[in-house]
Scaffold this motif. Structure first.
Motif, mmCIF file in Angstrom:
data_model
loop_
_atom_site.group_PDB
_atom_site.id
_atom_site.type_symbol
_atom_site.label_atom_id
_atom_site.label_comp_id
_atom_site.label_asym_id
_atom_site.label_seq_id
_atom_site.Cartn_x
_atom_site.Cartn_y
_atom_site.Cartn_z
ATOM 1 N N GLU A 130 -3.567 9.184 -5.181
ATOM 2 C CA GLU A 130 -4.941 8.746 -4.958
ATOM 3 C C GLU A 130 -5.656 8.404 -6.249
ATOM 4 O O GLU A 130 -6.881 8.374 -6.296
ATOM 5 C CB GLU A 130 -5.699 9.824 -4.193
ATOM 6 N N ASP A 131 -4.921 8.161 -7.315
ATOM 7 C CA ASP A 131 -5.509 7.774 -8.597
ATOM 8 C C ASP A 131 -5.725 6.261 -8.575
ATOM 9 O O ASP A 131 -4.863 5.488 -8.990
ATOM 10 C CB ASP A 131 -4.567 8.181 -9.750
ATOM 11 N N TYR A 132 -6.888 5.840 -8.091
ATOM 12 C CA TYR A 132 -7.131 4.424 -7.852
ATOM 13 C C TYR A 132 -7.254 3.627 -9.148
ATOM 14 O O TYR A 132 -6.788 2.500 -9.217
ATOM 15 C CB TYR A 132 -8.392 4.241 -7.001
ATOM 16 N N LYS A 133 -7.873 4.212 -10.195
ATOM 17 C CA LYS A 133 -8.061 3.475 -11.446
ATOM 18 C C LYS A 133 -6.722 3.184 -12.111
ATOM 19 O O LYS A 133 -6.475 2.071 -12.576
ATOM 20 C CB LYS A 133 -8.957 4.264 -12.397
ATOM 21 N N VAL B 256 0.836 -1.205 0.000
ATOM 22 C CA VAL B 256 0.000 0.000 0.000
ATOM 23 C C VAL B 256 0.870 1.254 0.000
ATOM 24 O O VAL B 256 0.598 2.230 -0.719
ATOM 25 C CB VAL B 256 -0.958 -0.013 1.219
ATOM 26 N N SER C 38 -3.738 3.045 -10.691
ATOM 27 C CA SER C 38 -2.935 2.132 -9.880
ATOM 28 C C SER C 38 -3.423 0.696 -10.050
ATOM 29 O O SER C 38 -2.634 -0.231 -10.039
ATOM 30 C CB SER C 38 -2.991 2.542 -8.412
ATOM 31 N N ARG C 39 -4.708 0.483 -10.266
ATOM 32 C CA ARG C 39 -5.248 -0.886 -10.428
ATOM 33 C C ARG C 39 -4.895 -1.434 -11.799
ATOM 34 O O ARG C 39 -4.620 -2.612 -11.936
ATOM 35 C CB ARG C 39 -6.740 -0.870 -10.206
ATOM 36 N N HIS D 180 1.422 6.320 -7.187
ATOM 37 C CA HIS D 180 0.209 6.731 -7.887
ATOM 38 C C HIS D 180 -0.655 7.714 -7.113
ATOM 39 O O HIS D 180 -1.623 8.223 -7.666
ATOM 40 C CB HIS D 180 -0.624 5.497 -8.237
ATOM 41 N N VAL E 12 0.773 4.129 -2.956
ATOM 42 C CA VAL E 12 0.474 5.528 -2.640
ATOM 43 C C VAL E 12 1.623 6.428 -3.094
ATOM 44 O O VAL E 12 1.399 7.525 -3.634
ATOM 45 C CB VAL E 12 0.190 5.689 -1.122
#
Length: 143
Positions: free
Chosen positions: A128-131, A119, A133-134, A126, A123
């Motif tokens: 807080e760009d969750y898309k 995690v 990072s996934r 990337h 962080v």
């Protein structure tokens, strides 16, 4: 000297005996292991459970240790009879249990070291760009 009748027969292996069940039943019937080390070290196997716990200052039955008072009949001070206090021969057990109970509780709800590192890495790279990072880095815990 004559031998007792039936003692001269040689021993034979019992093929029809289930050894697993025999051992399991023997383990069940044996005395259970006392988990609390303070009580286990002070336990006297020659005495009953009630006697052992009374010597340590503990109660077998909580309903008898702290009885509920009946509110219907008010007794006079003369009529109230006190039960004889049982002698506590091993007060150190009770003191050790109280000291152990007063220690602060250890928090055990932390994450694993691998998950924390993963995690932190995501962080840092990337934000807080969750898309993104996934899609770019599924990581070890992705399905």
């Amino acid at each position: 000297m004559p031998k007792a009748k039936g003692k001269t027969r040689r021993q034979k292996f019992g093929y029809n005996v289930n050894r697993k069940r025999l051992n399991r039943n023997a383990r069940r019937k044996a005395a259970p292991r006392i988990e609390c080390s303070h009580i286990r070290h002070a336990w006297d196997h020659a005495k009953s459970v009630r006697q052992n716990l009374a010597e340590m200052g503990l109660a077998v039955d909580p309903n008898r240790a702290v009885p509920l008072r009946k509110r219907k009949v008010k007794a006079m001070e003369v009529d109230i009879e006190e039960r004889p206090k049982e002698l506590v021969r091993k007060p150190y057990v009770l003191n050790d249990l109280e000291a152990e109970a007063s220690l602060p509780e250890k928090k055990g709800n932390t994450l694993s070291r691998d998950l924390i590192d993963y995690v932190r890495h995501m962080v840092e790279n990337h934000g807080e760009d969750y898309k993104v990072s996934r899609l770019r880095c599924p990581g070890p815990f992705a399905a």
